[in-house]
Scaffold this active site. Structure first.
Site, short mmCIF file in Angstrom:
data_model
loop_
_atom_site.label_atom_id
_atom_site.label_comp_id
_atom_site.label_asym_id
_atom_site.label_seq_id
_atom_site.Cartn_x
_atom_site.Cartn_y
_atom_site.Cartn_z
N ASP A 43 8.25 -3.22 2.10
CA ASP A 43 7.52 -3.50 3.46
C ASP A 43 6.30 -3.91 3.19
OD1 ASP A 43 5.96 -0.71 3.05
OD2 ASP A 43 7.99 0.15 3.21
N LYS A 65 8.65 -4.97 9.16
CA LYS A 65 8.53 -5.29 10.51
C LYS A 65 9.86 -6.63 10.66
CE LYS A 65 5.16 -3.54 12.34
NZ LYS A 65 4.15 -3.31 11.75
N MET A 179 -2.89 7.48 7.50
CA MET A 179 -2.31 6.86 8.86
C MET A 179 -3.31 7.11 10.07
SD MET A 179 1.66 7.65 8.27
CE MET A 179 1.67 9.31 7.62
N1 SAH Z 1 2.80 6.67 0.18
C1 SAH Z 1 1.42 5.97 0.48
C2 SAH Z 1 1.00 6.51 1.92
C3 SAH Z 1 1.70 6.23 2.86
S1 SAH Z 1 1.24 6.42 4.63
C4 SAH Z 1 0.53 6.33 -0.56
O1 SAH Z 1 0.77 7.11 -1.42
O2 SAH Z 1 -0.62 5.61 -0.45
C5 SAH Z 1 0.31 5.07 4.98
C6 SAH Z 1 -0.92 5.45 5.03
O3 SAH Z 1 -1.55 5.23 3.71
C7 SAH Z 1 -1.78 4.28 5.77
O4 SAH Z 1 -1.71 4.66 7.25
C8 SAH Z 1 -3.23 4.46 5.12
O5 SAH Z 1 -3.95 5.43 5.74
C9 SAH Z 1 -3.01 4.92 3.68
N2 SAH Z 1 -3.04 3.45 3.00
C10 SAH Z 1 -2.24 2.89 2.27
N3 SAH Z 1 -2.52 1.98 1.72
C11 SAH Z 1 -4.02 1.56 2.05
C12 SAH Z 1 -4.88 0.92 1.38
N4 SAH Z 1 -4.82 -0.02 0.57
N5 SAH Z 1 -6.17 1.14 1.94
C13 SAH Z 1 -6.22 2.21 2.86
N6 SAH Z 1 -5.38 3.11 3.38
C14 SAH Z 1 -4.14 2.97 2.73
#
Ligand code: SAH
Length: 512
Positions: A43, A65, A179
């Site tokens: 995704d 999506k 998020m």
């Molecule tokens: N499993 C992922 C998190 C999934 S939830 C992890 O461990 O990073 C998705 C959220 O992760 C997004 O809404 C954002 O808050 C954060 N996120 C993921 N990648 C990001 C990035 N490159 N920069 C900023 N926030 C990020």
């Protein structure tokens, strides 16, 4: 999983953490599995850069999506994973960051267990820690924060989550909310209502580890307003705590190519060195091979030339791929490389020379200017009339070279040994990649330009800035309407320099 399942040919699923976006933050294990996977389910959150490391013939399934922009429900993703695995395939489910940190990895694992599909978990680097690191914030620090809390600011059904603000405020330390782009106002209000000092440092960290990354810093009281004014985009994290004010760690922006994203269009097997050079200078690199070079299917002419090798005086190469494929053809026939020991070898430039020296062969001739006309002129001075010259190269090669050789009286065999095919990359959305306005396309031959144009679809080519290795390449890019920049010398080193100059100029102009 039982052995019977294996006997029935059940495949397997690996839930792989892709890291926060910078492709090089994928684990070594993840990269190996990606290269071995038959099916890659991904995704948007998994950085696009890592997708280049899957096999070109793998099945890519985008579950981010659906057309119409509705997210695919989790149940359907689970179903896809099971369905692919029971076909006996090796399935990599790529997930942004770590698969088990707000990544629904546990839900997917349950579904696989229920269906009797074997799986493994491959942890990834979570954005909660890596994104602050790339934007200059240590999530713990002996003087600033002695604990780290990772909290979701989003509930399963989309409503506001019941965050225990009181406990968070009392606990202190660094608070990381994932998020939270749309709930930032309620998060900061919740913290203030439970008695957090309005002066507490806070930051929004947007699209971390990518060229476009931004850190918006302020107090917790003003953060929501600042984020709105800056039009923060997803994904972003909210970080609250003393560490958010840390200033000593802006290593990311100090590198010459920081903030620059470059699409590298060379054939797959040639991207490695160039990407590494660009990444070393701080660029975000997207490996997007535009062409593929395949050995010609009809070997009649090649076989004949190889049978007559003893009669040839010169061997001339005009590309690293020509060298590679020619030597590969010798190997396939178990022909000893000493069969060309009597020949003199000419190359068009440094890249081709480099490929040759890998095999322990050193060129006898290389022109001062690396193009077909200069190679032809240099050879014309050396080749004696009547001498046979073997020219293994692309099917459609530079004509000036052969003309100059013929004028000098050489007996030239123009031997096509590879064809150029255009690549289609199912995971690449060029329009999206160029939408940020800071992406360059890098071209190392006119054929890479043609391949790129072929796959460009609705992309507006006049908005593409092309970094070109030489004048022929630049002419092809300009012909397609792109804004072109040409390297001072046709070498990879000069191309990297060119990118640095473009980036420096952009910085001066205040474009970023
Ligand atoms: N499993 C992922 C998190 C999934 S939830 C992890 O461990 O990073 C998705 C959220 O992760 C997004 O809404 C954002 O808050 C954060 N996120 C993921 N990648 C990001 C990035 N490159 N920069 C900023 N926030 C990020």
């Amino acid at each position: 999983m039982s052995l019977e399942d294996n006997a029935k040919g059940t495949g397997k699923v690996w839930l792989v953490g892709a890291g926060p976006s910078d492709a090089e933050l994928l684990t070594v294990k993840g990269r190996r599995l990606l290269a071995e996977a038959d099916v890659i389910v991904y995704d948007r959150l998994a950085g696009v850069g890592v997708l280049a490391w899957g096999r070109p013939d793998a099945v890519y399934i985008d579950v981010g999506k659906r057309a119409g922009h509705h997210p695919i429900p989790q149940e359907e993703i689970n179903r896809i994973l099971v369905e692919q695995a029971v076909k006996g395939r090796r399935v990599v489910r790529l997930k942004g960051g770590d698969p088990l940190v707000f990544g629904r990895g546990g839900e997917e694992a349950s579904a696989l267990k229920r269906a009797g599909v074997p799986f493994e978990i491959v942890p990834g680097i979570t954005s909660a820690i890596a994104v602050p690191a790339y934007l200059g914030i240590p999530v713990t620090h002996r003087d600033l924060a002695s604990s780290l809390h990772i909290v979701t600011a989003h509930k399963k059904d989309g409503s506001l989550p019941d965050i225990r603000y009181q406990a968070l405020v009392e606990g202190g330390g660094t608070l990381v909310f994932l998020m939270g782009v749309h709930t930032i106002r309620s998060v900061t209000a919740g913290l203030l209502a439970e008695g957090m000092s309005p002066d507490m440092p806070a930051a929004v960290l947007e699209r971390g580890t990518r060229a476009v990354q931004r850190r918006i810093t302020g107090t917790v009281a003003e953060l929501a307003q600042k984020a709105e004014a800056a039009h923060v985009q997803s994904p972003a994290i909210i970080l609250v705590g003393q560490a958010a004010a840390f200033q000593d760690m802006d290593w990311y922006g100090e590198r010459p190519l920081a903030g620059v994203k470059i699409l590298v269009t060379r054939p797959r097997e040639r991207t490695l060195r160039l990407s590494a050079m660009l990444r070393a200078e701080g660029a975000e690199v997207l490996e997007a091979p535009a062409i593929r070079l395949v050995p010609v299917a009809d070997k009649k002419d090649l076989d004949q030339a190889l049978a007559e090798l003893a009669d040839y005086a010169w061997l001339v190469f005009t590309s690293p791929s020509g060298v590679h494929i020619f030597l590969e053809e010798l190997r396939k026939r178990r022909m000893d490389v000493r069969r060309i020991a009597h020949m003199r070898i000419a190359v068009i430039g440094e890249g081709t020379a480099g490929e040759l020296t890998q095999a322990g062969l050193y060129p006898d001739l290389m022109p001062d200017v690396y193009d077909g006309a200069h190679l032809g002129a240099a050879l014309a001075r050396e080749v004696k009339p009547g001498e046979r010259v073997l020219l293994p190269r692309a099917r459609i090669g530079n004509r000036e070279l052969t003309e100059k050789l013929k004028d000098a009286g050489a007996d030239v065999t123009d031997l096509p040994i590879y064809d150029t095919q255009y690549e289609t990359l199912p995971w690449l959305d060029l329009e999206r990649e160029f939408a940020d306005g800071r992406t360059y396309a890098m071209f190392t031959s006119a054929s890479t330009v043609r391949g790129f144009v072929k796959s460009a679809g609705d992309l507006r080519l006049s908005g593409v800035r092309a970094l070109c290795i030489g004048s022929m390449t630049a002419a092809a890019a300009a012909g397609a309407g792109m804004e072109t920049y040409t390297a001072a010398k046709p070498t990879l080193e000069a191309l990297v320099e060119l990118a640095k100059e473009a980036a420096a100029k952009e910085r001066e102009d205040g474009r970023r």
